[in-house]
Design an enzyme around this catalytic site. Structure first.
Site, short mmCIF file in Angstrom:
data_model
loop_
_atom_site.label_atom_id
_atom_site.label_comp_id
_atom_site.label_asym_id
_atom_site.label_seq_id
_atom_site.Cartn_x
_atom_site.Cartn_y
_atom_site.Cartn_z
N HIS A 286 56.93 -1.76 2.05
CA HIS A 286 56.38 -0.41 1.25
C HIS A 286 55.33 0.08 2.19
CE1 HIS A 286 55.61 1.79 -2.34
NE2 HIS A 286 54.56 1.85 -1.73
N GLU A 287 54.13 -0.76 2.30
CA GLU A 287 53.06 -0.24 3.07
C GLU A 287 53.50 0.23 4.42
OE1 GLU A 287 50.44 0.54 1.46
OE2 GLU A 287 51.14 -0.52 -0.44
N HIS B 259 54.61 4.03 4.76
CA HIS B 259 53.61 4.59 4.71
C HIS B 259 52.71 4.86 6.04
CE1 HIS B 259 53.37 5.39 0.26
NE2 HIS B 259 53.13 4.08 0.07
#
Length: 374
Positions: free
Chosen positions: A68-69, A72
């Site tokens: 998820h990170e 980004h």
């Protein structure tokens, strides 16, 4: 925000760090899955099986948060936004941005990448669970995959709440930024929404506590408190950016600072320099050459019985990019370097020559004055 951290590995050019608070959440998730979640859905299995499923489920959550990170971070790299690393901590994970996104579009794309990644992971684990059942692999594989599909869906949905600094809050800020053309005002409104949502979660936690759900109430309260604090801190960080990015360090530095020779004892440093000037940090010189710095905090970490024997060069911090800054660098960069290194003062150096010292209190004073002057 973070305490002690451990570097785990490097992924796609980014350092993945583990805050020690994550150990607590990993143990809690494993215990909750092994003693509550999986036994409730798949009764009749052996305790060791439940614990195996719980540990694998926690590891899958760990991997999901990293991905998820990472999503980004990859989008941020596309827009030349420096990411200093990814940290996993008690409330999930965070990709550390060294500066704000340059445009509303880049903010939107970077923010939405996380929930999209979580939705993709949810779909992947759902298909894995279905395939495991079709292949007759039993409840263990399908159960863990089903849990990971569900938790990634929850992560995606929760993160899309328009409360800054959640991903949804960043999407909201990007929309406001594009509409108003003012990043500062967009951040103020998105931060206010984040603080309000945090208060709602705290209130929900209090209600849960009085309803007898102690564990749930504590978690809602802690998450709400964290979100409320993070929203305020994020806005304060932007304020620092607005107020300090155009201010060069040369404007704030104290010129011709008191320096200490490298070959004097710590006792001489204390008696003749600390008490003689009441300064907290001293550049260290060997003749005309700057070699490092030493501060009062370094003396506190040394046994006073050693002060007569040890010399300044034995305790000083050698000259590095951790304790120095150029005069052309802006005050925001100096403030960030102070926070990262735990310093309250930096030496201003150009071409190996000491020009001055910039102190945290002077930066904060400048911010206060600029805020008062509007």
């Amino acid at each position: 925000m973070f305490g002690s951290q451990i570097k785990l590995f490097r992924l796609a050019g980014f350092d993945v760090m583990l805050d020690l608070s994550w150990v607590f959440i990993a143990l809690l998730v494993s215990w909750t899955l092994a003693t509550g979640y999986f036994p409730g859905i798949y009764p009749g299995l052996e305790p060791l099986t439940y614990w195996s499923m719980g540990i694998v489920g926690a590891a899958g959550l760990f991997l999901s948060i990293i991905l998820h990170e990472l999503s980004h971070s990859l989008v941020a790299r596309r827009f030349d936004i420096p990411i200093t690393g990814i940290t996993l901590f008690i409330f999930g994970g965070v990709a550390h941005m060294a500066k704000e996104p340059p445009t509303a579009r880049s903010e939107f794309l970077m923010a939405i990448a996380g929930p999209i990644a979580s939705l993709a992971l949810s779909g992947f684990f759902y298909l894995m669970a279905s395939a495991a059942l079709a292949a007759g692999l039993g409840d263990t594989v399908a159960g863990v995959a089903g849990y990971l599909a569900l938790i990634n869906l929850i992560v995606a949905v929760f993160n899309m709440v328009p409360a800054f600094p959640l991903d949804g809050g960043r999407v909201y800020r990007a929309w406001l930024w594009g509409k108003l053309g003012d990043l500062n005002e967009a951040t103020r409104r998105a931060s206010a929404a984040g603080q309000t949502f945090g208060l709602i979660l705290i209130a929900l936690g209090v209600v849960s506590l009085f309803s007898g759900n102690v564990i749930g109430g504590l978690w809602w309260g802690l998450i709400g408190l964290f979100l409320h604090t993070a929203s305020r801190a994020s806005y304060a960080q932007l304020q620092a950016h607005v107020l300090l990015e155009a201010e060069p360090v040369s404007r704030l530095m104290t010129k011709n600072p008191v320096t200490a020779p490298a070959d004097i004892t710590l006792r001489q440093l204390v008696d003749n320099y600390v008490y003689g000037s009441f300064h907290e940090t001293f550049p260290v010189m060997e003749g005309e050459r700057l070699v490092g710095s030493i501060g009062v905090s370094d003396l506190r970490g040394t046994d006073s019985t050693e002060w007569e024997r040890k010399k300044v060069r034995d305790v000083m911090h050698p000259l590095s990019d951790k304790n120095t800054v150029t005069p052309q660098e802006n005050a925001e960069a100096a403030l960030r370097l102070m926070r990262e290194g735990g310093h309250s003062r930096l030496m201003v150096v150009e071409g190996g020559k000491l020009l001055g010292i910039v102190a945290l209190r002077d930066i904060m004073r400048l911010m206060e004055l600029k805020q008062n002057l509007g």
